[in-house]
Design an enzyme around this catalytic site. Sequence first.
Site, PDB file in Angstrom:
ATOM      1  N   ALA A  44       9.762  -2.013   3.691  1.00 51.91           N
ATOM      2  CA  ALA A  44       9.202  -3.341   3.956  1.00 51.91           C
ATOM      3  C   ALA A  44       8.946  -3.522   5.451  1.00 51.91           C
ATOM      4  CB  ALA A  44      10.177  -4.423   3.467  1.00 51.91           C
ATOM      5  N   GLY A  69      -0.351  -4.246  22.249  1.00 52.11           N
ATOM      6  CA  GLY A  69      -0.343  -5.395  21.341  1.00 52.11           C
ATOM      7  C   GLY A  69       0.793  -5.385  20.336  1.00 52.11           C
ATOM      8  N   GLN A  70       1.730  -4.442  20.483  1.00 54.11           N
ATOM      9  CA  GLN A  70       2.814  -4.338  19.483  1.00 54.11           C
ATOM     10  C   GLN A  70       4.192  -4.141  20.130  1.00 54.11           C
ATOM     11  OE1 GLN A  70       1.531  -1.269  16.548  1.00 54.11           O
ATOM     12  NE2 GLN A  70       1.484  -3.017  15.150  1.00 54.11           N
ATOM     13  N   PRO A  74       4.853   7.248   9.808  1.00 57.15           N
ATOM     14  CA  PRO A  74       3.433   7.361   9.468  1.00 57.15           C
ATOM     15  C   PRO A  74       2.554   7.088  10.686  1.00 57.15           C
ATOM     16  CG  PRO A  74       4.585   5.907   7.929  1.00 57.15           C
ATOM     17  CD  PRO A  74       5.501   6.144   9.093  1.00 57.15           C
ATOM     18  N   GLY A  78       0.807  -1.221   0.000  1.00 53.96           N
ATOM     19  CA  GLY A  78       0.000   0.000   0.000  1.00 53.96           C
ATOM     20  C   GLY A  78       0.838   1.269   0.000  1.00 53.96           C
ATOM     21  N   GLN A  91       2.434   0.894  21.200  1.00 56.67           N
ATOM     22  CA  GLN A  91       1.045   0.533  20.897  1.00 56.67           C
ATOM     23  C   GLN A  91       0.697  -0.766  21.613  1.00 56.67           C
ATOM     24  OE1 GLN A  91      -1.394   2.053  19.506  1.00 56.67           O
ATOM     25  NE2 GLN A  91      -2.857   0.419  19.164  1.00 56.67           N
ATOM     26  N   TYR A 119       6.681  -4.789  17.269  1.00 59.81           N
ATOM     27  CA  TYR A 119       6.654  -3.765  16.214  1.00 59.81           C
ATOM     28  C   TYR A 119       7.138  -2.417  16.755  1.00 59.81           C
ATOM     29  CZ  TYR A 119       4.437  -1.167  12.300  1.00 59.81           C
ATOM     30  OH  TYR A 119       4.166  -0.367  11.207  1.00 59.81           O
TER      31      TYR A 119
END
Length: 247
Positions: free
Chosen positions: A90, A150-151, A184, A15, A148, A154
Amino acid sequence: MTSSDLALVTGGTGGLGTAICRALEAAGYAVFANYHPAEQASALAWLDSQKADGFNPGLIAADVSDYSQCEQMAAELATAGSVRVLVNNAGIVRDSTLKKMEPHQWQAVIDVNLGGMYNVTRQFITPMMDAGFGRIINISSVNGQRGQFGQANYSAAKAGVHGFTMAVARETASKQVTVNSISPGFIDTEMVQTIPEPQRREIINNIPVGRVGQPADIANAVSFLVHPDSSYITGINLPVNGGVFMH
Ligand code: CAA
């Protein structure tokens, strides 16, 4: 700029990647979209759709979490020209609260989102410095800035992206190679569309500008940072998040 000035976008068929590829082609670069080798069929379909829309990117396969595949990718690109712009875009999610997170969920996200940055950037840093020009953009995330739920995987990787950015920016600044992060917020891509309700609704309700971002919002920031006039901007993290996190 010459026809052999290349821009490489990792995860280029996704995206955000698609919008970034299009913006770099508009800026005059010969663009290569990297994709995971397991996704060749969808990458070829993506290429057809880009051509139907009047764009002409190249495709190049490599798993960014695999150093030797990244070496091979760089060798193949060298036959087409010199990579002047690298967008490390990526990324994957394996969301889970930490109390349930399995080692493979942790490792996959670290290996792609953070390890991939090293594996790919390492291939192009010396040629860019030798050429005396380069633009490296690393896609981080608002969730690396604020964490965040749950992350843990990440958020850790995306915070690490900016540490990498700052360190490499210092190493390359004297050679006119700039290295910057973009963070972002919530952008209208598959990654955000798959956040379960009601968390997704709550996130969107808390975006000050009142909408999710569009991939073009990120591509616009990439265009700004790669521009030759942006040569005095290096080592920054540019948030593009609709005001969802300010600091
Ligand atoms: N804040 C606070 N509490 C939350 C919460 C949140 N955001 N999300 C879930 N909870 C709570 C639940 O209400 C539940 O509470 P109770 O136990 O009191 O009922 C508890 O946490 C559930 O915990 P579990 O460990 O059982 O979690 P789960 O298995 O139900 O799944 C999750 C939790 C994986 C975090 C799931 O809610 C999820 O996927 N959330 C979305 C995570 C997210 O925002 N990802 C961003 C993807 S987009 C992206 O990453 C792009 C970018 O860069 C911005």
